[in-house]
Scaffold this active site. Structure first.
Site, PDB file in Angstrom:
ATOM      1  N   GLN A  75       1.019   2.049   3.654  1.00 53.91           N
ATOM      2  CA  GLN A  75       1.114   2.701   2.344  1.00 53.91           C
ATOM      3  C   GLN A  75      -0.033   3.694   2.130  1.00 53.91           C
ATOM      4  O   GLN A  75      -0.521   3.884   1.011  1.00 53.91           O
ATOM      5  CB  GLN A  75       1.119   1.648   1.230  1.00 53.91           C
ATOM      6  CG  GLN A  75       2.423   0.893   1.109  1.00 53.91           C
ATOM      7  CD  GLN A  75       3.551   1.779   0.595  1.00 53.91           C
ATOM      8  OE1 GLN A  75       3.336   2.821  -0.012  1.00 53.91           O
ATOM      9  NE2 GLN A  75       4.782   1.361   0.847  1.00 53.91           N
ATOM     10  N   SER A  76      -0.450   4.349   3.179  1.00 56.66           N
ATOM     11  CA  SER A  76      -1.599   5.260   3.122  1.00 56.66           C
ATOM     12  C   SER A  76      -1.408   6.406   2.128  1.00 56.66           C
ATOM     13  O   SER A  76      -0.461   7.199   2.240  1.00 56.66           O
ATOM     14  CB  SER A  76      -1.851   5.848   4.511  1.00 56.66           C
ATOM     15  OG  SER A  76      -2.782   6.903   4.461  1.00 56.66           O
ATOM     16  N   ASN A  77      -2.314   6.500   1.171  1.00 56.83           N
ATOM     17  CA  ASN A  77      -2.331   7.647   0.254  1.00 56.83           C
ATOM     18  C   ASN A  77      -2.701   8.924   1.001  1.00 56.83           C
ATOM     19  O   ASN A  77      -2.173  10.007   0.716  1.00 56.83           O
ATOM     20  CB  ASN A  77      -3.337   7.410  -0.872  1.00 56.83           C
ATOM     21  CG  ASN A  77      -2.979   6.225  -1.735  1.00 56.83           C
ATOM     22  OD1 ASN A  77      -1.852   6.089  -2.203  1.00 56.83           O
ATOM     23  ND2 ASN A  77      -3.934   5.341  -1.951  1.00 56.83           N
TER      24      ASN A  77
ATOM     25  N   CYS B 270      -2.091   9.687   4.135  1.00 56.98           N
ATOM     26  CA  CYS B 270      -0.972  10.190   4.941  1.00 56.98           C
ATOM     27  C   CYS B 270       0.062  10.865   4.054  1.00 56.98           C
ATOM     28  O   CYS B 270       0.611  11.920   4.411  1.00 56.98           O
ATOM     29  CB  CYS B 270      -0.360   9.053   5.750  1.00 56.98           C
ATOM     30  SG  CYS B 270      -1.415   8.515   7.114  1.00 56.98           S
TER      31      CYS B 270
END
Length: 340
Positions: free
Chosen positions: A78-80, A82
């Site tokens: 859930q990388s912000n 990325c």
């Protein structure tokens, strides 16, 4: 008052909605008897929301200068970072390849929250295990080789955009904060502590560097959301050293300037405890501000926990850096629903 040092920003591409506002949390301030402000870096955009886009302005300008057509980066599922990279790259006509960490790449997480947005931005997602993620630089190199062999021209952006070039984004933020604090007025005797979450180190590195370069005299406190104090002393120290080597004529920051508030990792990175989620819920109901479970929620919980022990521990004025991450809440709806 000391004067700012001489320095020059590298070129950047303007993508973020800046300067972001500084807002006083009136009821929260009354609760603790301290002036508490939020620097609203969740307002840097919608799909670009959060702190990552400030770093990407510098990193993606470098990519454009190099004539690349694809950017490669990495992060948690859930990388912000990325998600912001995928949309920022799309605005600039670039393709994106994301290396995302998940326990079982054969059974990736549901297409929701940031993952959904990654796909909407037409990012190519490659799922890798946590063990493989520890060797991510090798995977970066391998993926870059594959792209070159296919005729592409790739550019690698590190985890969180956290390197010396990306740190300039938060040097610029300190410049905003100096202006913000000056507009507050007061006697001039107020001390200001800037508190932020630490996940990959680049934001805190930029804040520490900007604090020195601009002679801001803030106290910079980072709350680690993974690993521990020693780990981030080294990670941030390495970014700072690289920055000073490449951009400054002489060092201005020492290891003593890097302050990490440890002890609030809880269950681990991107894993929430009930009391952290309760703090997110309570702030939303108190001030109408939404935090995320991975970064700002943990850092905020750390801040109020320390204030409950000693309301004077951060001085008379606190600036909490809201680094965004709203979309991450949509991946834990069942956990949140139990508290509502």
């Amino acid at each position: 008052m000391p004067q700012p040092l001489d320095f020059q920003y590298p070129e950047r591409v303007r993508l973020a909605q800046t300067p972001t506002p500084l807002q006083k949390m009136e009821r929260l301030s009354d609760r603790f008897g301290v002036d508490i402000y939020f620097k609203r870096d969740d307002y840097t955009g919608t799909e670009l929301s959060g702190n990552k886009i400030r770093k990407l302005e510098f990193l993606l300008h470098r990519a454009l200068q190099m004539g690349v057509d694809t950017v490669i980066t990495c992060g948690g599922a859930q990388s912000n970072h990325c998600r912001a990279t995928a949309f920022a790259a799309k605005r600039l006509g670039l393709k994106t390849v994301l290396l995302l960490r998940t326990p079982d790449p054969e059974k990736p997480p549901a297409t929701e929250a940031n993952i959904l947005l990654d796909y909407l931005a037409d990012a190519t997602i490659i799922w890798i295990t946590p063990e493989q993620y520890q060797q991510r630089y090798q995977y970066f190199a391998w993926q870059a080789e594959q792209l070159v062999a296919a005729g592409a021209c790739p550019y690698i952006i590190p985890e969180g955009g956290s390197n010396a070039l990306g740190a300039w984004g938060y040097v610029a933020t300190v410049e905003e904060l100096v202006n913000d604090v000056n507009l507050l007025g007061g006697s001039g005797a107020e001390s200001t502590t800037v508190i932020s979450a630490v996940g990959s180190g680049g934001t805190t590195a930029g804040l520490v560097l900007g604090n020195k370069l601009l002679s801001a005299d803030f106290r910079i406190v980072g709350v680690n959301v993974c690993n521990d104090q020693d780990y981030f002393q080294k990670v941030i120290g390495d970014i700072v050293d690289d920055f000073q080597k490449n951009y400054l004529s002489q060092p201005v920051v020492s290891s003593a300037d890097i302050e990490i508030l440890d002890g609030y990792v809880g269950r681990g990175y991107a894993l929430s405890q009930p009391q952290e989620l309760e703090a997110i819920r309570d702030l939303a109901r108190l001030e109408g501000v939404v935090l995320d479970p991975v970064y700002t929620g943990k850092a905020y919980y750390a801040m109020i926990s320390e204030l409950e022990k000693n309301p004077e521990c951060f001085g008379s004025r606190i600036v909490f850096l809201h680094t965004g991450g709203l979309f991450g809440l949509f991946s834990i709806t069942e956990q949140m629903a139990e508290l509502l």
